[in-house]
Write a protein that holds these residues in place. Structure first.
Motif, PDB file in Angstrom:
ATOM      1  N   ALA A  87      -3.703  -1.742  16.155  1.00  0.00           N
ATOM      2  CA  ALA A  87      -3.978  -0.525  17.036  1.00  0.00           C
ATOM      3  C   ALA A  87      -5.173  -0.571  17.856  1.00  0.00           C
ATOM      4  O   ALA A  87      -5.233  -0.257  19.013  1.00  0.00           O
ATOM      5  CB  ALA A  87      -4.192   0.715  16.053  1.00  0.00           C
ATOM      6  N   VAL A  88      -6.115  -1.459  17.432  1.00  0.00           N
ATOM      7  CA  VAL A  88      -7.514  -1.686  17.970  1.00  0.00           C
ATOM      8  C   VAL A  88      -7.249  -2.544  19.211  1.00  0.00           C
ATOM      9  O   VAL A  88      -7.745  -2.168  20.367  1.00  0.00           O
ATOM     10  CB  VAL A  88      -8.510  -2.265  16.950  1.00  0.00           C
ATOM     11  CG1 VAL A  88      -9.766  -2.841  17.731  1.00  0.00           C
ATOM     12  CG2 VAL A  88      -8.844  -1.217  16.056  1.00  0.00           C
ATOM     13  N   MET A 105      -4.172  -3.777  20.709  1.00  0.00           N
ATOM     14  CA  MET A 105      -3.210  -3.411  21.654  1.00  0.00           C
ATOM     15  C   MET A 105      -3.057  -2.056  22.256  1.00  0.00           C
ATOM     16  O   MET A 105      -2.123  -1.510  22.961  1.00  0.00           O
ATOM     17  CB  MET A 105      -1.701  -3.626  20.784  1.00  0.00           C
ATOM     18  CG  MET A 105      -1.555  -5.133  20.248  1.00  0.00           C
ATOM     19  SD  MET A 105      -0.166  -5.158  19.196  1.00  0.00           S
ATOM     20  CE  MET A 105       1.259  -4.644  20.354  1.00  0.00           C
ATOM     21  N   SER A 106      -3.889  -1.075  21.486  1.00  0.00           N
ATOM     22  CA  SER A 106      -3.764   0.211  21.681  1.00  0.00           C
ATOM     23  C   SER A 106      -2.564   1.054  20.690  1.00  0.00           C
ATOM     24  O   SER A 106      -1.484   0.210  21.025  1.00  0.00           O
ATOM     25  CB  SER A 106      -3.507   0.899  23.064  1.00  0.00           C
ATOM     26  OG  SER A 106      -2.521   1.700  23.140  1.00  0.00           O
ATOM     27  N   PRO A 107      -2.557   1.758  20.099  1.00  0.00           N
ATOM     28  CA  PRO A 107      -1.906   2.398  19.265  1.00  0.00           C
ATOM     29  C   PRO A 107      -0.295   2.782  19.806  1.00  0.00           C
ATOM     30  O   PRO A 107       0.678   2.404  18.975  1.00  0.00           O
ATOM     31  CB  PRO A 107      -2.154   3.590  18.300  1.00  0.00           C
ATOM     32  CG  PRO A 107      -3.568   4.147  19.303  1.00  0.00           C
ATOM     33  CD  PRO A 107      -4.002   2.884  19.858  1.00  0.00           C
ATOM     34  N   VAL A 108      -0.345   3.234  20.901  1.00  0.00           N
ATOM     35  CA  VAL A 108       0.919   3.573  21.747  1.00  0.00           C
ATOM     36  C   VAL A 108       1.890   2.318  22.073  1.00  0.00           C
ATOM     37  O   VAL A 108       3.129   2.553  21.826  1.00  0.00           O
ATOM     38  CB  VAL A 108       0.807   4.307  22.930  1.00  0.00           C
ATOM     39  CG1 VAL A 108       0.218   3.671  23.818  1.00  0.00           C
ATOM     40  CG2 VAL A 108       2.000   4.969  23.249  1.00  0.00           C
TER      41      VAL A 108
END
Lengths: 261, 261
Positions: free
Chosen positions: B208-209, B211-214
């Motif tokens: 999440a950190v 790659m970004s959570p979406v």
């Protein structure tokens, strides 16, 4: 002693890729990689020094273990079409019964790595729990040996337990990530960055691990702070679906701790 | 240059304790600790070399900053009863307007540490984001200086932004922890231990950190795998409330990614 020296990998996706690399690193010879799409088989086979094949007929019989790391629906169809006599074959799926492989071989089992794999991220396989199940003791012993060459955490689990782990992982990984996605969205709409939450998120994880999650719970729902919860619901009442998620989880937390307050 | 040398701490709970220690470490003199319960004031005051007081009348006027780290409802009542003339006073609450302090002093603000604090756990305050707001530029400047002595991440945020961060934190911390609690329960019911998920949980956070959570979302709901979801719902259909949580979040994930499939 690991007797499983020669492996055929059926599948070329994320699980096959990461497991194939880990097997190769532990000294197992990957002889073939199968994928319906030849290009996919080819790309992974090249990494693993294996031969790519894209028909079931081309799969060799001269291997000690056949590892099926394919999508759930493909798994059933290959299991129908491929007969491996008494060769050892396993699947890698969390939510599928071991018995789906019964028609392929009397010696079958499950070799389930509990991790979320992405092609672009390296994974330290030694820290990935492996859940093992075998159709007989001999299979189970062989899989335990093979597993211990890859991972520090190899666990025997029957189909019921493995399904429970898979379900628990949906909450602890998939749903947790979606909570992050919602946070990210709320922050972006207010010109703030998701990175502001990193320290809080890491502490949340560390607390759950060290105190157990039931002892680490905090927040307005646990203390039944309706004023804060109403303000939050008001703030998100136009955001499709998020209000319902907030209300459903909050209500469950509130009821969960009602006797402990 | 930090002009705020002498601090009165109003409150003796988790936030007051951790912030008091961090302030003292940064060279601020904690002169008094106030709590309605004298024992609580006494315990924290001893740690901070301060004087404990348990009446508002006993609070000194000779301090550069008054930090109110008390429960939300107590905050409003103290703000009503205490007049600090023009002394600088701040509260530490994520979800409360700055204006609640207006009657106490013209020079008021917010000093909100974004973290989940527990008495029994040490916190590295340098990594705790501090959200700052002031009733005027002079207050804001002073709070920024004070904050930078405690934390590497000091951010100006208005009340709307701070409330958004607080709401985002409920999702990313409180709700995430409840997902862990449900996982823990499912595993225990099947004679498995929560520790089996540690590696997966850490990877979920790291993804999440990075790659970004979406972009990191995986799982049956995202790929609309109704077979797996139905099996999961079947497995939990007797567990009060959990089925509803599973269905609500899954449906939201499914709809969220429907255009991306």
């Amino acid at each position: 002693m690991n007797d499983l020296k020669r492996c055929v990998l059926i599948g070329a996706g994320n699980v096959a890729t990461h497991m194939g690399k880990a097997l190769k690193n532990s000294g197992v010879d990957i002889v073939q990689v199968y994928s319906r799409t030849f290009d996919h088989a080819h790309i992974l086979a090249e990494v693993l020094d294996a031969d790519p094949v894209n028909t079931l007929e081309a799969i060799t019989t001269k291997a000690d273990i056949f590892i099926m790391a394919v999508k759930d629906d493909v798994l059933a169809s290959i299991a129908n079409d491929l007969n491996l006599n008494d060769s050892l074959c396993v699947h890698t799926a969390g939510s599928i019964e071991m018995d789906v492989l019964e028609s392929m071989s009397a010696n079958h089992g499950v070799f389930y790595p509990l991790q979320t794999f992405s092609k672009q991220r390296n994974v330290d396989f030694s820290r990935v729990p492996l859940l093992i199940q075998g159709s007989n003791i001999d299979v189970e012993t062989k899989l335990l040996h093979l597993g211990r060459g890859l991972s520090n955490k190899v666990i025997k689990a029957d189909s019921k337990q493995r399904k429970a782990v898979h379900l628990a992982a949906v909450f602890a990984c998939n749903f947790v990530n979606h909570m992050f996605t919602i946070s990210d969205e709320i922050l972006r709409e207010n010109q703030m960055d998701f990175s502001i939450l990193y320290s809080l998120i890491q502490e949340t994880v560390d607390k759950a691990v060290n105190m157990s999650p039931v002892n680490a719970q905090t927040g307005p729902a646990k203390r039944n702070d309706r004023k804060v919860m109403d303000a939050h619901l008001e703030a998100i009442h136009k955001k499709s679906g998020i209000e319902e998620i907030y209300a459903t989880i909050s209500e469950h937390i509130y009821k969960y701790y009602i006797e402990k307050r």
